[in-house]
Design a protein around this motif. Structure first.
Motif, PDB file in Angstrom:
ATOM      1  N   LYS A  50       0.841  -1.185   0.000  1.00 23.99           N
ATOM      2  CA  LYS A  50       0.000   0.000   0.000  1.00 23.99           C
ATOM      3  C   LYS A  50       0.881   1.242   0.000  1.00 23.99           C
ATOM      4  N   ALA A  93      -5.665  -8.463  -5.090  1.00 28.35           N
ATOM      5  CA  ALA A  93      -6.344  -7.243  -4.660  1.00 28.35           C
ATOM      6  C   ALA A  93      -5.429  -6.036  -4.845  1.00 28.35           C
ATOM      7  N   ILE A  94      -6.014  -4.963  -5.324  1.00 22.05           N
ATOM      8  CA  ILE A  94      -5.293  -3.711  -5.535  1.00 22.05           C
ATOM      9  C   ILE A  94      -5.354  -2.905  -4.246  1.00 22.05           C
ATOM     10  N   LYS A  95      -4.235  -2.285  -3.897  1.00 18.25           N
ATOM     11  CA  LYS A  95      -4.184  -1.441  -2.702  1.00 18.25           C
ATOM     12  C   LYS A  95      -4.029   0.018  -3.116  1.00 18.25           C
ATOM     13  N   ALA A  96      -4.496   0.910  -2.256  1.00 15.53           N
ATOM     14  CA  ALA A  96      -4.330   2.345  -2.507  1.00 15.53           C
ATOM     15  C   ALA A  96      -2.854   2.636  -2.706  1.00 15.53           C
ATOM     16  N   GLU A 130      -1.289   2.075  -5.728  1.00 18.67           N
ATOM     17  CA  GLU A 130      -0.754   1.235  -6.799  1.00 18.67           C
ATOM     18  C   GLU A 130      -1.302   1.684  -8.148  1.00 18.67           C
ATOM     19  N   SER A 170      -8.050   3.858  -3.297  1.00 19.25           N
ATOM     20  CA  SER A 170      -8.752   3.065  -2.282  1.00 19.25           C
ATOM     21  C   SER A 170      -8.268   1.631  -2.404  1.00 19.25           C
ATOM     22  N   ASN A 171      -8.580   0.842  -1.416  1.00 23.78           N
ATOM     23  CA  ASN A 171      -8.287  -0.589  -1.497  1.00 23.78           C
ATOM     24  C   ASN A 171      -9.396  -1.275  -2.279  1.00 23.78           C
ATOM     25  N   ASP A 172      -9.045  -2.300  -3.006  1.00 20.36           N
ATOM     26  CA  ASP A 172      -9.960  -3.119  -3.786  1.00 20.36           C
ATOM     27  C   ASP A 172     -10.911  -3.855  -2.838  1.00 20.36           C
ATOM     28  N   THR A 173     -12.157  -4.044  -3.272  1.00 22.40           N
ATOM     29  CA  THR A 173     -13.132  -4.759  -2.443  1.00 22.40           C
ATOM     30  C   THR A 173     -13.415  -6.173  -2.941  1.00 22.40           C
ATOM     31  N   VAL A 199     -12.553  -0.611  -7.108  1.00 17.86           N
ATOM     32  CA  VAL A 199     -11.438   0.182  -6.603  1.00 17.86           C
ATOM     33  C   VAL A 199     -11.598   1.582  -7.197  1.00 17.86           C
TER      34      VAL A 199
END
Length: 150
Positions: A3, A27-30, A32, A64-67, A76
């Motif tokens: 992140k 999952a993508i993190k804020a 990236e 944002s973080n991926d849900t 995201v």
């Protein structure tokens, strides 16, 4: 991924838009960078791989973080403005100088960290604009010719 690899310069100026992410993908993190999924699922965004360059369609920076989960698609939020500038680290700070500014480079992904590969200009898409010597950070923009324009 880690992140906060990158951040938006003047973040208060930009709106973030929601993009779909695919169930089961990393999952993508804020913080990236994200690209369009090119494997037949163009409605989704994903994390680029090491050396990502002009062969991908770039979207922007996740804020944002991926849900998503293993079984459910997610969302995201991404700053995707064509003129947005981002801030991040170079792979090898010792190689950063005025001589490499206004050069398009690729993305370097080592373990869980995304950086600008200041030595790899072959098919580069991340345009290095300036740098902060004290913070050892580079200001950059995604080249418009490889952007998904919203």
């Amino acid at each position: 991924m880690a992140k906060g690899d990158f951040r938006v310069k003047d973040g208060h100026r930009w709106n973030a838009r929601p993009y779909f992410t695919k169930a089961g993908q990393t999952a993508i993190k804020a913080g990236e960078l994200v690209i369009q999924d090119g494997s037949g699922d163009e409605e989704y965004v994903q994390i680029p791989s090491n050396g990502a360059s002009t062969s991908q369609i770039w979207v922007g920076l996740a804020v944002s973080n991926d849900t998503n989960s293993a079984s459910a698609d997610g969302v995201v939020y991404v700053v995707d403005a064509i003129d947005a500038e981002f801030i991040g680290k170079a792979t090898a700070w010792a190689n950063v100088s005025k001589a490499v500014m206004n050069t398009k480079v690729t993305l370097d992904v080592t373990s869980t960290v995304q950086t600008l590969d200041e030595d790899d200009t072959t098919n580069g898409v991340l345009l290095m604009l300036n740098f902060d010597l004290n913070r050892q950070e580079v200001y950059f923009r995604i080249d418009a010719s490889n952007r998904m324009v919203s």
